[in-house]
Design a protein around this motif. Structure first.
Motif, short mmCIF file in Angstrom:
data_model
loop_
_atom_site.label_atom_id
_atom_site.label_comp_id
_atom_site.label_asym_id
_atom_site.label_seq_id
_atom_site.Cartn_x
_atom_site.Cartn_y
_atom_site.Cartn_z
N TRP A 1 0.87 -1.16 0.00
CA TRP A 1 0.00 0.00 0.00
C TRP A 1 0.92 1.22 0.00
O TRP A 1 2.14 1.09 0.12
N ASN B 1 0.17 0.86 -4.22
CA ASN B 1 -1.07 1.64 -4.10
C ASN B 1 -0.73 3.12 -4.13
O ASN B 1 0.22 3.56 -3.47
N MET C 1 -5.77 5.95 5.80
CA MET C 1 -6.48 4.65 5.84
C MET C 1 -6.73 4.20 7.26
O MET C 1 -7.75 3.57 7.56
N ASN D 1 -2.43 0.73 -7.87
CA ASN D 1 -3.78 0.54 -7.35
C ASN D 1 -4.33 1.89 -6.89
O ASN D 1 -3.76 2.52 -5.99
N LEU E 1 -7.38 3.46 -5.12
CA LEU E 1 -8.63 3.19 -4.38
C LEU E 1 -9.64 4.32 -4.68
O LEU E 1 -9.29 5.50 -4.69
N GLU F 1 -10.26 -1.80 -7.58
CA GLU F 1 -10.82 -2.98 -6.91
C GLU F 1 -12.12 -2.68 -6.18
O GLU F 1 -12.35 -1.57 -5.70
N LEU G 1 -14.20 -3.56 -2.83
CA LEU G 1 -13.79 -3.93 -1.46
C LEU G 1 -15.00 -4.37 -0.66
O LEU G 1 -16.09 -3.79 -0.79
N ARG H 1 -16.15 -2.33 3.94
CA ARG H 1 -15.98 -0.88 4.08
C ARG H 1 -17.30 -0.24 3.65
O ARG H 1 -17.51 0.04 2.46
N ASP I 1 -9.42 -9.33 -6.36
CA ASP I 1 -9.02 -9.74 -5.00
C ASP I 1 -9.93 -10.89 -4.58
O ASP I 1 -11.13 -10.69 -4.34
N GLN J 1 -5.01 -10.58 -6.11
CA GLN J 1 -4.58 -10.72 -4.70
C GLN J 1 -5.41 -11.82 -4.06
O GLN J 1 -6.50 -12.14 -4.53
N ARG K 1 -9.94 -13.37 6.23
CA ARG K 1 -8.84 -12.69 5.52
C ARG K 1 -7.46 -13.18 5.99
O ARG K 1 -6.51 -12.42 6.09
N GLU L 1 -2.07 -10.91 0.07
CA GLU L 1 -2.55 -9.80 0.90
C GLU L 1 -3.46 -10.35 1.99
O GLU L 1 -4.66 -10.14 1.99
#
Ligand SMILES: O=C(O)C(=O)CO
Length: 273
Positions: free
Chosen positions: A43, A75, A81, A118, A120, A158, A160, A163, A191, A215, A222, A251
């Motif tokens: 990241w 990233n 974050m 990447n 976001l 991606e 997610l 979130r 992912d 990923q 996870r 990841e």
């Protein structure tokens, strides 16, 4: 499900933001190399700082080169974050900051040969019209894709899980953004963890041609392959059979120490193939 990495020939890379976190970030490339990895990803390496000092950038670049590993994916700056931010791409008023940090990332990429980036998308913001956010995002992704294209690189986007304010939760959500922007450099980050959580993992091979990076982590939890119920090897084999030949970033959040969490992956399978 018991992992069987002989079922496909894809190369793995160690994600330095989730593995080897027993050590400070600048030590992780060396520890990853000692564990048998040739490739790593990360990241944004400067926490909530969009434009780090030259010394901080140099230290990061040296940590990678001194360890003798390749940084295969990075990233872009994604805000704070740790405080819950998930990217700046759709955040009106923060595009200048993002653009400045992108130039830092591309300088790092130039020095290290990194070609996957990447970006976001960013959370929905209180009091801001989602349509305005999506317009900002489309324009930003178009600009970033063109810039990354100058590096012969790919921008990856991606979906997610987990979130609640992040609007791209399914692969269809991410593909709709790709279609709206319509740039060849803008591709999907597949992912397998997030896809398993939202229940759209069975179609990964269908998007192999639009997938710029992959990923994994097992689900639920996870954590490392074998800790959950996802048949990761089957999905990786399907991606490979459909033409994906890039890296697979590990990841995941180790359930023990990182080395112990790698027991599923024989040392001879950790290098670039
Ligand atoms: O925040 C996450 O879950 C990510 O995968 C960011 O890249």
């Amino acid at each position: 499900m018991t992992p069987d990495p002989t079922l496909h020939g894809l190369s793995f890379d160690a994600h330095l933001s989730t593995l080897f976190t027993e050590r400070p970030l600048l030590e992780r490339p060396r520890v990853a190399r000692e564990a048998g990895f040739d490739a790593v990803e990360c990241w944004w390496p400067f926490d909530a700082v969009a434009v780090p000092s030259d010394a901080a950038v140099d230290a990061f670049v040296s940590a990678i080169t001194d360890a003798g590993v390749r940084l295969v994916s990075l990233n872009f700056f994604a805000g704070d974050m740790a405080a819950g931010d998930s990217g700046l791409v759709s955040w009106p008023g923060r595009q200048e900051e993002l653009a400045e940090s992108v130039e830092v990332a591309l300088d790092i990429a130039d020095r290290l040969g990194t070609r996957r980036f990447n970006a976001l998308y960013g959370n929905r913001l209180d009091g801001v019209d989602p349509e305005e956010q999506d317009e900002v995002a489309a324009a930003t992704l178009d600009t970033l894709a063109r810039r990354v294209g100058e590096f012969d690189g790919k921008l990856v986007l991606e979906a997610l899980s987990g979130r609640p304010a992040y609007p791209l939760t399914t692969t269809a959500d991410a593909l709709a953004v790709l279609d709206r922007v319509g740039r060849p450099e803008l591709t999907l980050l597949t992912d397998l963890y997030h896809r398993a959580v939202v229940g759209d993992i069975d179609t990964v091979a269908e998007q192999a041609g639009r997938t710029g990076h992959v990923q994994l982590a097992d689900a639920p939890g996870r954590r490392e392959p074998g800790s959950g119920t996802t048949d990761l090897d089957r999905h990786l084999a399907a991606l490979e059979a459909a033409g994906y030949d890039g890296f697979v970033g590990l990841e995941y959040l180790p359930s023990t120490d990182t080395l112990g969490s790698l027991d599923w992956l024989p040392r001879e399978r950790r290098g670039i193939r």
